[in-house]
Every structure is written in structure tokens, then in C-alpha cells.
Scaffold this motif. Structure first.
Motif, PDB file in Angstrom:
ATOM      1  N   VAL A 104      -1.743  -2.668  -3.858  1.00 46.83           N
ATOM      2  CA  VAL A 104      -3.087  -2.480  -3.307  1.00 46.83           C
ATOM      3  C   VAL A 104      -3.673  -1.138  -3.759  1.00 46.83           C
ATOM      4  CG1 VAL A 104      -4.433  -2.279  -1.183  1.00 46.83           C
ATOM      5  CG2 VAL A 104      -2.538  -3.922  -1.330  1.00 46.83           C
ATOM      6  N   THR A 108      -8.464   4.561   2.147  1.00 50.29           N
ATOM      7  CA  THR A 108      -7.796   3.259   2.004  1.00 50.29           C
ATOM      8  C   THR A 108      -6.549   3.181   2.863  1.00 50.29           C
ATOM      9  OG1 THR A 108      -8.649   2.846  -0.218  1.00 50.29           O
ATOM     10  CG2 THR A 108      -6.578   1.761   0.362  1.00 50.29           C
ATOM     11  N   TRP A 109      -5.778   4.272   2.919  1.00 52.82           N
ATOM     12  CA  TRP A 109      -4.564   4.284   3.732  1.00 52.82           C
ATOM     13  C   TRP A 109      -4.888   4.050   5.210  1.00 52.82           C
ATOM     14  CZ3 TRP A 109       0.483   3.860   3.221  1.00 52.82           C
ATOM     15  CH2 TRP A 109       1.299   4.234   4.283  1.00 52.82           C
ATOM     16  N   GLY A 127      -6.475  -4.994  -5.808  1.00 53.85           N
ATOM     17  CA  GLY A 127      -5.160  -4.538  -6.233  1.00 53.85           C
ATOM     18  C   GLY A 127      -4.742  -5.115  -7.561  1.00 53.85           C
ATOM     19  N   VAL A 154      -3.001   5.818  -3.117  1.00 52.78           N
ATOM     20  CA  VAL A 154      -4.334   5.381  -2.680  1.00 52.78           C
ATOM     21  C   VAL A 154      -5.042   6.541  -1.993  1.00 52.78           C
ATOM     22  CG1 VAL A 154      -3.638   2.977  -2.404  1.00 52.78           C
ATOM     23  CG2 VAL A 154      -3.495   4.528  -0.434  1.00 52.78           C
ATOM     24  N   VAL A 185       0.860  -1.181   0.000  1.00 54.09           N
ATOM     25  CA  VAL A 185       0.000   0.000   0.000  1.00 54.09           C
ATOM     26  C   VAL A 185       0.900   1.235   0.000  1.00 54.09           C
ATOM     27  CG1 VAL A 185      -1.970   1.138   1.089  1.00 54.09           C
ATOM     28  CG2 VAL A 185      -1.596  -1.327   1.452  1.00 54.09           C
ATOM     29  N   ALA A 226      -6.034   0.473   5.890  1.00 51.82           N
ATOM     30  CA  ALA A 226      -4.875  -0.429   5.959  1.00 51.82           C
ATOM     31  C   ALA A 226      -4.150  -0.273   7.291  1.00 51.82           C
ATOM     32  CB  ALA A 226      -3.935  -0.161   4.793  1.00 51.82           C
TER      33      ALA A 226
END
Length: 431
Positions: free
Chosen positions: A90, A57-58, A74, A53, A48, A61
Motif C-alpha cells: 500500500v 496514509t499511516w 498500491g 508511506v 502498509v 490506515a
């Protein structure tokens, strides 16, 4: 976007995929997060990159803990440095559940702790590899016997007698009579062989033997073929062909699993028929030459004896023609020498001991009746077995292979407790 599994990502290089997975481990390097993903079919690293992203999303994760579940979307990348040869860039993370305080961390844990958490320990890469190799052996077993014209027959688990006259049985009540959990389906397989020619069974067996060695389980699985019109030597050839087949199948189809286990595959590459054969007499002399001065003719071999014998060979070795008085009542005496029987144990190399026991069976009614009397088998539950020699008796042979010892040997692991999903040991009935 294609929904797939980790084992199938090679079909989608440079394509976007969706995978349902769990977090096996995670590490971060500033603006990059590395997600070690598993989905039951394999392991892959998801990368990631913060700049590539969304913030959502970060952060999703970042929130992931060990064994959290998610869908990861991904792009599949070829990466020769990765164990699987592939990596996932990803693009999106869809969190399903954040796991809290997962008990099995990447640090070292004691065996008893891991056994208490066996239901979770199964998720580790090592256990995954062992049980995938077990599955490959099972698959290869069916392939081999089907290709050789065998019919699978399922003997009962609840029986009214012991197959080998032993007392190490689990007793239960069967309504108004005694019953036992089966320690072998062999007697029933003999009946099946006289109906179908060549048969095999594959099922659980139970022995109430109070043993704590690394080679023993209370509940284990046996493959038990039985063959009409097959005599001792031909049976040995079938046994070595079968063991060669499953070994080569593991070598060809479980390369990644063997690598995870650090298995020396050169030892497995040598497992090809024919296998060496020595008689019990020769084995006694070999042991005496190796310093086992206390072993006498007529005694059975223990683990140290089997290991010492195996050290003289680079393949599995058959020990044949054991003394009559230490083997089961149904084994046929050698026509040229009545003090030994037409039998063989197959001893695996590297100290793994006996993986197969087999013999030609007595086909003469009068002799079998004599053996009954000698072993004091007066139970009416054996009467049907005698009848097999009354109606069209023929020469026939069979053997039994213990699955868990075979898995331990081919995996190169020390203890059979890791070779079955939920082992039953002398002190363990949980989980």
C-alpha cells in the motif's frame, strides 16, 4: 495508475493500481499494518509499512475499522504464500467511510443471528464463495442449453392451476378470480416445446410446504427443460450430460471458492456421465438389504431412503420407473408395465437427495383425459393443456433441476439456506 479489481491484479504485477474496497479484517504488527481487503470480486492483503508511506496514509490506515470503505493505491506483488497468489504493497489510502460497530465480527455467531443479518453476512468469504459457485452453475446452465440448441422460454409466475395437482400452493387474488404462485413452469414448457422443439426455463418457484428440513426452501429456482421427439432414455442422457457439464465447470472455474469451502474436489472430479441407473423395484430391494424393513412397494422415498441408496454409488444415481400412483398425472406409463411410469429421480451422492425429477409425458389424448378424471382435475384452467394432445401430439420428455440443492451439493454445505442470497423459510421473511 490503473484502476482495477482484486480479481484482475494478476495483470498488473509490479505496477501501481487503484482499487475500491472494504476492510474485511485488520491486524497490526508494530510498524506494519495488514489490511484484509475485499471488493466483491475477491480478497487480497494490503501491507502498509510505516517507513514507506506518509504520516497521513499511516493514520488513515490506522483509523480503518471492519467494513470501512476506501480506495487503496498500491503496488501489486506476486506472493505464493497468499491464497490468491498476490499481495498489495500500500502506497496511499483514501478513506470513504469509517464503519461503526459492525455487528458481524470474526468471532462465532449463531445461525439465527447471521440469518437476521443476512444482508451483511453476504460479505463474508464463505458466503461469497457459495454464491460465486451458484453464479458459475447459472452461467454453465445457459452455456449448456444454448450449445445444445435449446430456446429459453419464460413461463408465468401467476397461474390459474397447479402443475402437479398439489395443494401446497400460495394463493392470491387475481382481480375477480383465484390465482397461485407457480410451483413449476412445466405445463407451459410443454406448450413451448411443441412450438420450438427444445426449450428450457429458469426462474423462481414457490411451494407452501410446511417443511423445516435442510433440503427445503419456500422460494427456490428451477431449471426446467422440455423436449419434443425425445423419449425417456434420451432424456436421461441429456440430464447426465447437463449435470456433468455444470460440475466440471465449477471444478475448472471455481478452484479458489472450493478451497475456501474446504470442498473435497476428488468427489466432484468423479461426476462424469454416464451415471448408474436402478429401477424403483431394485431400490426397494436395496433398502430392505440395508435394514429398511418397513419400506413397502408403492411408498415414496424420504431423505433417509435416498441417502441410503446414494451410499451404494460414487456418482449421482437415477432411480427409474416409480409406481404410477405416487407420481404426477402427466407421466407416461411404461408400455410393458402400466403400474409404473417412464420417469426418473436423480439422487446426488453424499446425502444431498433428489436434485432432478423428470419423465416422459403422456402424449395420448384419451389416456391424459383418463388421468384427469382419476386425479379429479375438473378445473377449466387445465383445458389448454389437453389441447396440446389434440393438435400434433408427439413423444416428449422433460425434467426439473433444483438450483439450491445442486449448489449445496457441489459446495459440500449442509443447509440450502446458504445457497440463495435471501432465503425464504417457514419462519423467515426477513430480510
Amino acid at each position: 495508475m490503473q484502476k482495477t479489481t482484486i480479481s484482475q491484479v494478476s495483470k498488473y504485477v509490479e505496477q501501481e493500481v487503484k482499487i475500491g474496497a472494504w476492510i474485511a479484517n485488520k491486524r497490526s504488527s508494530g510498524k506494519i499494518q495488514f489490511l484484509q481487503l475485499r471488493d466483491g470480486t475477491g480478497f487480497i492483503q494490503g501491507v502498509v509499512v510505516k517507513s514507506e508511506v506518509s504520516e497521513e496514509t499511516w493514520e488513515a490506515a490506522r483509523s480503518l475499522t471492519q467494513e470501512s470503505s476506501l480506495y487503496v493505491i498500491g503496488t501489486v506483488r506476486k506472493d505464493d504464500r497468499a491464497p490468491s497468489g498476490y499481495e498489495l504493497t500500500v502506497n496511499e489510502v483514501q478513506v470513504l467511510q469509517i464503519a461503526q460497530d459492525y455487528p458481524i465480527t470474526p468471532k462465532e455467531h449463531g445461525t439465527e443471528f447471521l440469518m437476521d443479518h443476512r444482508h451483511l453476512w453476504l460479505r463474508s468469504s464463505r458466503q461469497n464463495a457459495i454464491l460465486r459457485i451458484r453464479n458459475e452453475i447459472i452461467k454453465a446452465t445457459y452455456e449448456f442449453f444454448n450449445e445444445e440448441g435449446f430456446i429459453k422460454v419464460d413461463p408465468p409466475i401467476l397461474t390459474g392451476s397447479s402443475a402437479e395437482g398439489t395443494t401446497d400452493l400460495f394463493h392470491t387474488e387475481y382481480f375477480d378470480r383465484d390465482a397461485y404462485l407457480s410451483q413449476s413452469g412445466q405445463l407451459y414448457m410443454e406448450a413451448a416445446a411443441l412450438a420450438f422443439g427444445k426449450v428450457f426455463s429458469f426462474g423462481p418457484t414457490f411451494r407452501a410446504e410446511k417443511s423445516k428440513t435442510r433440503r427445503h426452501l419456500i422460494e427456490f429456482w428451477m431449471i426446467e427443460p422440455e423436449m419434443a421427439f425425445v423419449e425417456h432414455e434420451e432424456s436421461l442422457e441429456i440430464q447426465e450430460q447437463y449435470v456433468s457439464y455444470i460440475a466440471q465447470s465449477v471444478l475448472n472455474n471455481c478452484k479458489m471458492e472450493l478451497k475456501v469451502l474446504d470442498r473435497d474436489v476428488s468427489k466432484l472430479e468423479n461426476i462424469k456421465a454416464p451415471f448408474p441407473r436402478i429401477t424403483y423395484d431394485d431400490a426397494i430391494q436395496l433398502l430392505k438389504n440395508k435394514g429398511f424393513d418397513d419400506i413397502e412397494w408403492g411408498e415414496d422415498f424420504g431423505a433417509p431412503h435416498e441417502t441410503a441408496i446414494a451410499e451404494s454409488f460414487d456418482k449421482p444415481v437415477f432411480i427409474t420407473h416409480y409406481p404410477t400412483n405416487i407420481k404426477a398425472f402427466y407421466m407416461k406409463p411404461d408400455p410393458d408395465r402400466e403400474d409404473v411410469v417412464l420417469c426418473a429421480d436423480l439422487i446426488a451422492p453424499e446425502g444431498y437427495g433428489e436434485i432432478i425429477g423428470g419423465s416422459q409425458r403422456i402424449d395420448d389424448l384419451e389416456l391424459l383425459q383418463q388421468r384427469y378424471n382419476e386425479h379429479q382435475l375438473t378445473d377449466p384452467a387445465y383445458e389448454w393443456y389437453l389441447e396440446l394432445r389434440k393438435y400434433g401430439s408427439v413423444p416428449h420428455s422433460g425434467f426439473g433441476l433444483g438450483l439450491e440443492r445442486t449448489v449445496a451439493w457441489l459446495c459440500g454445505i449442509e443447509h440450502v439456506r446458504e445457497t440463495i442470497p435471501f432465503p425464504r423459510l417457514l419462519n423467515r421473511l426477513y430480510p
